[in-house]
Design an enzyme around this catalytic site. Sequence first.
Site, PDB file in Angstrom:
ATOM      1  N   TYR A 139     -11.269   2.385   8.061  1.00  0.00           N
ATOM      2  CA  TYR A 139      -9.706   2.690   8.372  1.00  0.00           C
ATOM      3  C   TYR A 139      -8.986   3.581   7.535  1.00  0.00           C
ATOM      4  O   TYR A 139      -8.235   4.476   7.768  1.00  0.00           O
ATOM      5  CB  TYR A 139      -8.946   1.517   8.196  1.00  0.00           C
ATOM      6  CG  TYR A 139      -7.125   1.605   8.464  1.00  0.00           C
ATOM      7  CD1 TYR A 139      -7.078   1.511   9.778  1.00  0.00           C
ATOM      8  CD2 TYR A 139      -6.281   1.700   7.706  1.00  0.00           C
ATOM      9  CE1 TYR A 139      -5.580   1.527  10.281  1.00  0.00           C
ATOM     10  CE2 TYR A 139      -5.193   1.747   7.784  1.00  0.00           C
ATOM     11  CZ  TYR A 139      -4.555   1.858   9.060  1.00  0.00           C
ATOM     12  OH  TYR A 139      -3.282   2.065   9.437  1.00  0.00           O
ATOM     13  N   LYS A 143      -7.529   7.518   8.237  1.00  0.00           N
ATOM     14  CA  LYS A 143      -6.129   7.887   7.823  1.00  0.00           C
ATOM     15  C   LYS A 143      -6.107   9.019   6.972  1.00  0.00           C
ATOM     16  O   LYS A 143      -5.242   9.923   6.916  1.00  0.00           O
ATOM     17  CB  LYS A 143      -5.383   6.742   7.538  1.00  0.00           C
ATOM     18  CG  LYS A 143      -4.981   5.675   8.305  1.00  0.00           C
ATOM     19  CD  LYS A 143      -4.039   6.213   9.490  1.00  0.00           C
ATOM     20  CE  LYS A 143      -3.478   5.021  10.183  1.00  0.00           C
ATOM     21  NZ  LYS A 143      -2.530   5.700  11.218  1.00  0.00           N
TER      22      LYS A 143
END
Length: 234
Positions: A139, A143
């Site tokens: 994750y 990002k």
Amino acid sequence: MPTLNGAVVLVTGANGGLGTHFVHQALERGASKVYAAARNPREWGDDRVTPLVLDVTSPESVAVAADIARDVTVVINNAGASNGSSVLGDLSAARELFEVNFWGALEVTNAFTPALRSSGGTLLNVLSVLSWLGIGDAYSATKGALWQATNTQRIKLAADGVHVAGLHLGYADTPMTRGVDAPKLDPADVVRSAYDGIEAGSYEILADELSRQVKAGLAAPVEALYPQLARSEA
């Protein structure tokens, strides 16, 4: 300065915790229309909200949505996912996460760039404090990649009068973080900060103290961000 008053706003991931607030607060600030985009759009009970089918992982779906919503002046790249995947070992789940959080956001931006150029509009990419911290594993990687792409988009589109902003935040109290045992932000406050930042002409919007602290610490030695790397004294 960019303004929400009279704007035509597109919100991806509109059914989610942050997305719902992005829709409602855009209207509160005077938006004339909001396209509430989602894979399975819902009814909003407001004539100013237009539900729009948009699957960010499908270039065909994105292209159809962009053809429908040609009057957009503000794009909120809010759609995102988290699946607990890792950059180590089997990468299949990590690839799926990149399809949503990175490639999907880029597909949306590219499809709506003509509308933003013609209106001198605004793009907001919803990032995370984990853009700068690897503790979120895959994750964080998605990002972090989108953060760097946001920097490129900002530079490339500035000459066309398009304002590109990035929103960084810690954990917000949304369905995505239901299993996270940590202090959480009120999503309404996060969205309020995002729209305040847009209307102030900010390029980087830090929604909470944690994001401000981590950003300030990026110039420090890597051990400062990751104390688990510090060597114990003999």
